[in-house]
Scaffold this active site. Sequence first.
Site, mmCIF file in Angstrom:
data_model
loop_
_atom_site.group_PDB
_atom_site.id
_atom_site.type_symbol
_atom_site.label_atom_id
_atom_site.label_comp_id
_atom_site.label_asym_id
_atom_site.label_seq_id
_atom_site.Cartn_x
_atom_site.Cartn_y
_atom_site.Cartn_z
ATOM 1 N N PHE A 152 1.001 -1.325 -0.009
ATOM 2 C CA PHE A 152 -0.087 -0.081 -0.106
ATOM 3 C C PHE A 152 0.883 1.488 0.095
ATOM 4 O O PHE A 152 0.261 2.300 0.252
ATOM 5 C CB PHE A 152 -0.854 -0.106 1.153
ATOM 6 C CG PHE A 152 -1.863 -1.167 1.166
ATOM 7 C CD1 PHE A 152 -2.898 -1.262 0.582
ATOM 8 C CD2 PHE A 152 -1.683 -2.255 2.007
ATOM 9 C CE1 PHE A 152 -3.929 -2.268 0.525
ATOM 10 C CE2 PHE A 152 -2.698 -3.288 2.277
ATOM 11 C CZ PHE A 152 -3.569 -3.220 1.360
ATOM 12 N N LYS A 204 -6.302 -4.902 -1.629
ATOM 13 C CA LYS A 204 -5.796 -4.193 -2.642
ATOM 14 C C LYS A 204 -6.466 -3.377 -3.620
ATOM 15 O O LYS A 204 -6.435 -2.272 -3.541
ATOM 16 C CB LYS A 204 -4.566 -5.024 -3.067
ATOM 17 C CG LYS A 204 -3.801 -4.340 -3.982
ATOM 18 C CD LYS A 204 -2.990 -2.852 -3.370
ATOM 19 C CE LYS A 204 -2.321 -1.752 -4.154
ATOM 20 N NZ LYS A 204 -1.887 -0.663 -3.479
ATOM 21 N N ALA A 252 -9.867 18.305 -5.842
ATOM 22 C CA ALA A 252 -10.051 18.447 -7.205
ATOM 23 C C ALA A 252 -9.114 18.830 -8.053
ATOM 24 O O ALA A 252 -8.123 19.342 -7.498
ATOM 25 C CB ALA A 252 -11.328 19.394 -7.324
ATOM 26 N N CYS A 260 -0.402 2.887 -10.690
ATOM 27 C CA CYS A 260 -1.479 2.021 -9.837
ATOM 28 C C CYS A 260 -2.825 2.381 -10.096
ATOM 29 O O CYS A 260 -3.510 1.250 -10.732
ATOM 30 C CB CYS A 260 -1.253 2.042 -8.236
ATOM 31 S SG CYS A 260 0.432 1.363 -7.791
ATOM 32 N N LYS A 263 -4.438 1.319 -13.888
ATOM 33 C CA LYS A 263 -4.336 -0.213 -14.201
ATOM 34 C C LYS A 263 -5.221 -0.950 -13.213
ATOM 35 O O LYS A 263 -5.672 -1.924 -13.535
ATOM 36 C CB LYS A 263 -2.767 -0.611 -14.169
ATOM 37 C CG LYS A 263 -2.206 -1.098 -12.866
ATOM 38 C CD LYS A 263 -0.858 -1.675 -13.386
ATOM 39 C CE LYS A 263 -0.152 -1.822 -12.064
ATOM 40 N NZ LYS A 263 -0.575 -2.892 -11.107
#
Length: 439
Positions: A152, A204, A252, A260, A263
């Site tokens: 993570f 994950k 924003a 990461c 995908k």
Amino acid sequence: MSKEICVIGVGYVGLVTGAGFADLGNNVVCLNRSQLKCDNLKQGIIPIYEPGLEEIVRRNIDAGRLHFTTDYAEAMKDADLVFVAVGTPTGTEGEADLAYVQESVEGVADVMTRPVVIINKSTVPIGTGDWVAKIVSRRTDIAFSVVSNPEFLREGSSVYDFYNPDRVVLGSTNPEAAEAVADVYRPLNCPILITDLRTAEMIKYASNAFLATRISFINEMSAICEELGADVTVVARGMGMDKRIGLHFLNAGVGWGGSCFPKDVKALEYMASVHGCHPQLLRAVMDINRDQRRQVLLKLRAILGDLDEKVIGILGLSFKPNTDDMRDAPSIDIIHLLQLEGVEVRAYDPVAIDNARRLLSNVTFCENPYQVAEGADAIVLITEWNEFKQLDMDRIKAAMRGPVLIDGRNIYEPAQMRAKGFTYRGIGRGYNGSSNNQE
Ligand code: NAD
């Protein structure tokens, strides 16, 4: 007690993991395919920009606990634990491509001489742990276990994240194997969640999809704020003060990118679709993100009209600050959109220019933000590096041909920028000056 660890892959995850475990007193061998990378690493020269990492790598090489090799047999000679931390890029249909994982676990199986625990640290589709077990058991009779240990860490602060994880997730069919992996994390005194393989793998994907959803949510709010005359930065702050909501991932901007989120959200959507689910939220999250890139173009067109032959300066190229990673960076899409309109692009980034050169053509790369501003009709801030927060904006404006400033990450105060004479547009800052009637 210290462990013998092999880590496969020396990218953002593998190198941090290897160096971190060595720093905790374990003996670590990092395996990589590239002899050049290996030779450099042995001298403490690291292949990526990651604050604080080089120091830990050098310290542990000097202490004799961190080693590098391209040879599987050498890497596996004494290993009890093997962390697989290779890339899992997007495949042709949106799925995660597991070719590197397969190559790694086959390499491990072929040289194993003693029982090991194989740990999937790469982000891999749900079911990959079982698939890895099948691959290995076809190639060796030696006992082994598979553990899922999703990572993570955040690029740019991965060293801090290694030492201070919010949690460690471990999934396995073998509780003893999960405990053996838990042992190497125990010195970190963090919560350790032990579950089954598939649940760990899913944690994950669900985590990344949720974070991407928060950003797409606030980006959708930003478009509404702009139309209705509200300031999304204050809206986000007001929302975040609610403990049930929290402040994180509510900025924003021009959208999420990186190695990461794009995908992983795509891969989760793909997995869900092929299993007959209807992941409509994930699709919307990706659609909003795609649209968000176009905001820059629309704002520039609204102010400058035809963009053909206009000169636009870009501040920030990496997908986020404190990294040189250009994978799926918003800057790439935005620069391509501008170039399609005939724009001449000038750009600067504190560390990502070498990587950007490989991905972008016909861009004038500059040595600093003031050079970017020279002769520019507009400046677009894409990555919120700290050094852009304290620029001499009078000097920037004086170097420009036109006074347009598109703040793609809302780091500037709209009123201040307008007072300096900029035509300022943030993202979702209706009341404070983004809308035309505030000029
Ligand atoms: P990366 O591209 O930076 O590094 C991958 C490394 O693996 C490279 O050093 C590459 O040379 C090496 N490699 C590939 N195939 C190999 C093989 N067969 N044998 C030996 N080495 C091999 O990737 P990364 O960003 O470190 O990501 C690795 C995995 O971790 C991915 O699945 C990613 O989704 C996941 N992840 C990444 C991050 C992040 O912030 N980068 C965070 C969490 C999880």
